[in-house]
Scaffold this motif. Structure first.
Motif, PDB file in Angstrom:
ATOM      1  N   GLU A  46       0.828  -1.212   0.000  1.00  0.00           N
ATOM      2  CA  GLU A  46       0.000   0.000   0.000  1.00  0.00           C
ATOM      3  C   GLU A  46       0.866   1.266   0.000  1.00  0.00           C
ATOM      4  N   GLU A  47       1.900   1.297   0.819  1.00  0.00           N
ATOM      5  CA  GLU A  47       2.727   2.506   0.898  1.00  0.00           C
ATOM      6  C   GLU A  47       3.462   2.771  -0.423  1.00  0.00           C
ATOM      7  N   SER A  48       3.840   1.725  -1.130  1.00  0.00           N
ATOM      8  CA  SER A  48       4.482   1.891  -2.436  1.00  0.00           C
ATOM      9  C   SER A  48       3.495   2.476  -3.441  1.00  0.00           C
ATOM     10  N   ARG A  49       2.273   1.983  -3.413  1.00  0.00           N
ATOM     11  CA  ARG A  49       1.232   2.471  -4.323  1.00  0.00           C
ATOM     12  C   ARG A  49       0.931   3.944  -4.044  1.00  0.00           C
ATOM     13  N   GLN A  50       0.865   4.322  -2.774  1.00  0.00           N
ATOM     14  CA  GLN A  50       0.588   5.719  -2.424  1.00  0.00           C
ATOM     15  C   GLN A  50       1.720   6.643  -2.873  1.00  0.00           C
ATOM     16  N   ARG A  51       2.957   6.183  -2.722  1.00  0.00           N
ATOM     17  CA  ARG A  51       4.099   6.989  -3.182  1.00  0.00           C
ATOM     18  C   ARG A  51       4.064   7.138  -4.700  1.00  0.00           C
TER      19      ARG A  51
ATOM     20  N   LEU B  17      -5.343   5.991  -8.686  1.00  0.00           N
ATOM     21  CA  LEU B  17      -5.871   4.848  -7.943  1.00  0.00           C
ATOM     22  C   LEU B  17      -7.075   4.223  -8.647  1.00  0.00           C
TER      23      LEU B  17
ATOM     24  N   ALA C  60       1.449   7.054  -6.605  1.00  0.00           N
ATOM     25  CA  ALA C  60       0.338   7.938  -6.970  1.00  0.00           C
ATOM     26  C   ALA C  60       0.753   9.407  -6.862  1.00  0.00           C
ATOM     27  N   LYS C  61       1.686   9.711  -5.980  1.00  0.00           N
ATOM     28  CA  LYS C  61       2.164  11.089  -5.824  1.00  0.00           C
ATOM     29  C   LYS C  61       3.283  11.417  -6.807  1.00  0.00           C
TER      30      LYS C  61
ATOM     31  N   TRP D 225      -5.543   2.183 -11.379  1.00  0.00           N
ATOM     32  CA  TRP D 225      -4.949   0.983 -10.768  1.00  0.00           C
ATOM     33  C   TRP D 225      -6.020  -0.081 -10.549  1.00  0.00           C
TER      34      TRP D 225
ATOM     35  N   GLN E  22      -4.078  11.992  -8.212  1.00  0.00           N
ATOM     36  CA  GLN E  22      -3.773  10.809  -7.405  1.00  0.00           C
ATOM     37  C   GLN E  22      -5.002   9.908  -7.306  1.00  0.00           C
ATOM     38  N   LYS E  23      -6.178  10.511  -7.206  1.00  0.00           N
ATOM     39  CA  LYS E  23      -7.425   9.726  -7.192  1.00  0.00           C
ATOM     40  C   LYS E  23      -7.605   9.013  -8.534  1.00  0.00           C
TER      41      LYS E  23
END
Length: 123
Positions: free
Chosen positions: A36-41, A103, A43-44, A106, A99-100
């Motif tokens: 999850e943290e990789s995906r959030q990074r 996701l 996305a930014k 994704w 970013q939304k």
């Protein structure tokens, strides 16, 4: 009327999902894209987080084939050119709305890959 091409943010999300699935099929130690943290990074900052996995995608394909996932990995691998953003390089940063979109892209790609897997498993 022709379908509109998704935004670069959406395409980056789809590309990320594709790279994530290839890493999972390869079952190799650097499967960080599934976190999850990789995906959030990503996305930014897609360019920062996705360049190395994109450069090493051949390794994922190779190992997935060795692990007996060749047909699935090949199908996923072949989708990559269509998922590249229209710009010359991946976007450096994405704003919160983008970013939304990332996701959403994704999730849409994961759903599309699962649908293909289910269809080919039924054969």
């Amino acid at each position: 009327m022709p379908e509109e091409r998704p935004t670069d943010a959406h395409l980056c999300g789809q590309l990320y999902a594709t790279l994530e699935v290839l890493q999972r099929l390869a079952d190799i130690g650097f499967r960080a894209l599934g976190r999850e943290e990789s995906r959030q990074r990503a996305a930014k900052k897609p360019r920062t987080e996705m360049t190395v996995p994109l450069h090493t995608v051949g390794k994922s394909l190779y190992w997935a084939r060795l692990r007996g996932h060749g047909p699935a990995a090949g199908a996923v691998f072949r989708s990559i050119p269509d998922l590249m953003p229209s710009a010359r390089d991946l976007p450096a940063t994405l704003n919160p709305d983008q970013q939304k979109e990332f996701l959403q892209g994704w999730q849409a790609q994961l759903d599309a890959i699962e649908k293909i897997r289910n269809e080919t498993a039924g054969r």
